[in-house]
Design a protein around this motif. Structure first.
Motif, PDB file in Angstrom:
ATOM      1  N   UNK A   9       0.841  -1.199   0.000  1.00  0.00           N
ATOM      2  CA  UNK A   9       0.000   0.000   0.000  1.00  0.00           C
ATOM      3  C   UNK A   9       0.877   1.250   0.000  1.00  0.00           C
ATOM      4  N   UNK A  10       0.275   2.337  -0.390  1.00  0.00           N
ATOM      5  CA  UNK A  10       0.976   3.620  -0.404  1.00  0.00           C
ATOM      6  C   UNK A  10       1.397   4.004   1.005  1.00  0.00           C
ATOM      7  N   UNK A  11       0.570   3.704   1.977  1.00  0.00           N
ATOM      8  CA  UNK A  11       0.885   4.036   3.365  1.00  0.00           C
ATOM      9  C   UNK A  11       2.171   3.341   3.807  1.00  0.00           C
ATOM     10  N   UNK A  12       2.281   2.075   3.478  1.00  0.00           N
ATOM     11  CA  UNK A  12       3.495   1.331   3.846  1.00  0.00           C
ATOM     12  C   UNK A  12       4.689   1.883   3.093  1.00  0.00           C
ATOM     13  N   UNK A  13       4.500   2.217   1.826  1.00  0.00           N
ATOM     14  CA  UNK A  13       5.590   2.763   1.024  1.00  0.00           C
ATOM     15  C   UNK A  13       6.069   4.098   1.598  1.00  0.00           C
ATOM     16  N   UNK A  14       5.156   4.956   2.009  1.00  0.00           N
ATOM     17  CA  UNK A  14       5.524   6.245   2.608  1.00  0.00           C
ATOM     18  C   UNK A  14       6.287   6.026   3.906  1.00  0.00           C
ATOM     19  N   UNK A  15       5.819   5.100   4.742  1.00  0.00           N
ATOM     20  CA  UNK A  15       6.508   4.814   6.002  1.00  0.00           C
ATOM     21  C   UNK A  15       7.909   4.266   5.749  1.00  0.00           C
ATOM     22  N   UNK A  16       8.032   3.400   4.777  1.00  0.00           N
ATOM     23  CA  UNK A  16       9.337   2.850   4.421  1.00  0.00           C
ATOM     24  C   UNK A  16      10.274   3.959   3.932  1.00  0.00           C
ATOM     25  N   UNK A  17       9.756   4.836   3.089  1.00  0.00           N
ATOM     26  CA  UNK A  17      10.556   5.963   2.587  1.00  0.00           C
ATOM     27  C   UNK A  17      11.000   6.862   3.738  1.00  0.00           C
ATOM     28  N   UNK A  18      10.089   7.155   4.666  1.00  0.00           N
ATOM     29  CA  UNK A  18      10.426   8.002   5.813  1.00  0.00           C
ATOM     30  C   UNK A  18      11.549   7.388   6.630  1.00  0.00           C
ATOM     31  N   UNK A  19      11.492   6.082   6.840  1.00  0.00           N
ATOM     32  CA  UNK A  19      12.544   5.394   7.603  1.00  0.00           C
ATOM     33  C   UNK A  19      13.895   5.463   6.909  1.00  0.00           C
ATOM     34  N   UNK A  26      11.986  10.507  -4.804  1.00  0.00           N
ATOM     35  CA  UNK A  26      13.251   9.797  -4.977  1.00  0.00           C
ATOM     36  C   UNK A  26      13.027   8.429  -5.616  1.00  0.00           C
ATOM     37  N   UNK A  27      11.898   7.821  -5.316  1.00  0.00           N
ATOM     38  CA  UNK A  27      11.589   6.497  -5.848  1.00  0.00           C
ATOM     39  C   UNK A  27      10.906   6.595  -7.206  1.00  0.00           C
ATOM     40  N   UNK A  28      10.011   7.565  -7.336  1.00  0.00           N
ATOM     41  CA  UNK A  28       9.281   7.783  -8.588  1.00  0.00           C
ATOM     42  C   UNK A  28       9.587   9.189  -9.097  1.00  0.00           C
TER      43      UNK A  28
END
Length: 104
Positions: A9-19, A26-28
């Motif tokens: 999900x986008x939420x998980x992707x955002x959290x991963x990016x924040x970490x 940066x990813x897209x």
């Protein structure tokens, strides 16, 4: 990234990016942003040509890398504005002809 064959999900992707200290850009990366900038410069250069402000048209065009334009229409617009600006600026008629011939 997939989990059990599903996209995360986008939420998980955002959290991963924040970490990781990254942004979604940066990813897209926005590959079109540079071409949008070039489009604005080309449109301004064309306006300058129409209003006979050839010096400003040249300034706009000097900021554009011809080979980085991603469409045939934008390349034609660049050549059109550059060629007419050279021809109409008065003392550069020969340069206008050679410029146009060198791009083909």
């Amino acid at each position: 990234m997939k989990k059990n064959g599903k996209m995360i999900s986008t939420t998980i992707l955002v959290k991963l990016c924040n970490r990781l200290g990254l942004s979604l850009n940066d990813i897209f990366p926005d590959m079109e942003s540079e071409n949008r900038d070039y489009s604005k410069l080309l449109d301004q250069a064309e306006f300058d040509l129409i209003t006979s402000d050839y010096e400003d048209a040249f300034k706009q065009l000097d900021q554009i890398e011809f080979d980085q334009l991603n469409s045939a229409d934008r390349k034609m617009q660049f050549l059109y504005v550059r060629g007419f600006s050279l021809a109409l600026s008065g003392d550069l008629e020969k340069e206008a002809i050679f410029f146009a011939l060198n791009k083909f």
